[in-house]
Design an enzyme around this catalytic site. Structure first.
Site, short mmCIF file in Angstrom:
data_model
loop_
_atom_site.label_atom_id
_atom_site.label_comp_id
_atom_site.label_asym_id
_atom_site.label_seq_id
_atom_site.Cartn_x
_atom_site.Cartn_y
_atom_site.Cartn_z
CB CYS A 17 36.16 40.98 31.96
SG CYS A 17 37.83 40.12 31.63
CB CYS A 45 36.08 37.76 33.97
SG CYS A 45 37.34 38.02 32.62
#
Length: 395
Positions: free
Chosen positions: A100, A200
């Site tokens: 991410c 995330c």
């Protein structure tokens, strides 16, 4: 005034990061990334994106900075979620947080920020950036955060020099209690907010249900491999060179159902990962069972009793060339070269003494002491002291 765009996540860390930058005289803009639409797999009310974006907006308002939301859910699905499904399908365990950062925060998000005229992008990561000059060229260093308990440099182990050059980490010099104290003094809505857990920006996700969207459940057996298995009591062969030894040390064990006894059933080997203890639902053993291997082709999970089971431990791992990444490109090894480092194979693990060996087709990482649950698909990161210099995906 340099313009900084802060990824305001609705948490305390990014809130304080924005405040500190404003204090330092930057022109600060808050940007919230919306990365997910499907609330059906998130665990009830834990950190849904709506609450987070509201908190981020309230913080921006309090700090007197402009705020907007960007929707990156399409890119997130493509680059993170699809990748995750693909990896789990192959029987590997990806690390979505590292991805991410590489693919979303410091790539897609950073490009949007730069298009908005930003000089820098800032996040609430507990890490630091430093610069040094080498051969007349400026080189960026990624350093551990001062708060050793919260150091998040591991999650940024895939960043490039280009990405680091445009990044700021305002809270890297602070400890978590100091960050909370600043937020409390400013009376920020995020001051006492719990740290977000789970994927995330998605929040806490029920992983099996999340994976079941693509990977269908299919029943298989759980096999317990006893410590007495001959695989764990082989004599170490003699090697004619170091490469042979490294190949041997990093080799993946291979088990058959006949090597142990069937102790239970599971709903899909691809939902499990090495070292996992929870979710096996097998009782009646003297010590808890840990996953020592999964075979997604045969849909079998191999387990062993206790944390010290020899099936969990290995001294070396391999990273293929296309998965080797140097944050410090100037330190990259050539074939035949070695380097002493400290390395970790998961977040929050104590750094371990290790040696890197660059060979034709990739890199071996040999540890001084055997490591538990070296897991394919996870990241190994290597350091010189407090500086993270490179990383790779364990293959």
């Amino acid at each position: 005034m340099k313009r900084v765009i802060v990824g305001l996540s609705g948490g305390v860390d990014s809130s304080v990061a924005a405040y500190l930058l404003k204090e330092q005289g930057y022109e600060v803009i808050g940007l919230f990334m919306k990365n997910w639409h499907d609330d059906s797999v998130t665990i009830s009310n834990e950190c849904p994106w709506l609450d987070d974006s509201n908190d981020a907006m309230i913080v921006a308002d309090k700090l007197g900075i402009p705020f907007q939301t960007v929707d990156l859910s399409e890119q997130y699905k493509e680059r993170i979620v699809d990748y995750m499904f693909h990896e789990y399908e192959k029987g590997r365990t990806p690390n979505p947080d590292v991805l991410c950062n590489r693919e979303i925060k410091f790539d897609v998000f950073m490009k949007i920020a730069l298009e908005l005229g930003a000089d820098y992008v800032a996040t609430g990561h507990y890490c630091r950036k430093a610069t040094l000059e080498k051969d007349g060229k400026e080189i960026y260093q990624l350093l551990a955060g001062v708060d050793t308990n919260k150091d998040q440099s591991y999650f940024l182990c895939q960043l490039s020099q280009e990405q680091l050059s445009k990044s700021l980490f305002p809270i890297g010099e602070l400890t978590k209690p100091q960050v909370r104290e600043i937020a409390a003094k400013l009376d920020l809505v995020t001051a006492d907010k719990k740290d977000s857990q789970g994927l995330c920006f998605i929040g806490k996700v029920r992983l099996p249900e999340f994976l079941q969207q693509q990977l269908k459940p299919k029943e298989g057996v759980i096999v317990e491999i006893p410590e007495s298995n001959q695989a764990f009591h082989k004599e170490t062969p003699s090697f004619s060179n170091k490469l042979e030894e490294l190949e041997y040390l990093s080799e993946k064990a291979s088990y058959q159902v006949a090597d142990g006894k069937v102790v239970g059933k599971h709903q899909g080997a691809h939902y499990f990962t090495k070292g996992q203890r929870k979710g096996l639902a097998v009782g009646g053993t003297a010590e808890p069972l840990f996953v020592i291997d999964t075979n997604v082709d045969d849909n079998v999970i191999y387990t062993g009793q206790g944390k010290q089971h020899p099936g969990l431990y290995k001294r070396a791992l391999f990273v293929s060339n296309e998965e080797v990444h140097w944050v410090r490109e100037d330190l990259a090894l050539q074939v035949g070269e070695t380097m002493k480092v400290q390395a970790r194979i998961r977040y929050r693990q104590e750094l371990q003494n290790a040696t890197l060996y660059q060979v034709e087709n990739g890199m071996y990482v040999e540890f001084e002491k055997p490591q538990s649950a070296i897991t394919e698909g996870q990241f190994v990161a290597w350091h010189h002291g407090e500086e993270l210099i490179g990383s790779g995906v364990i293959s």
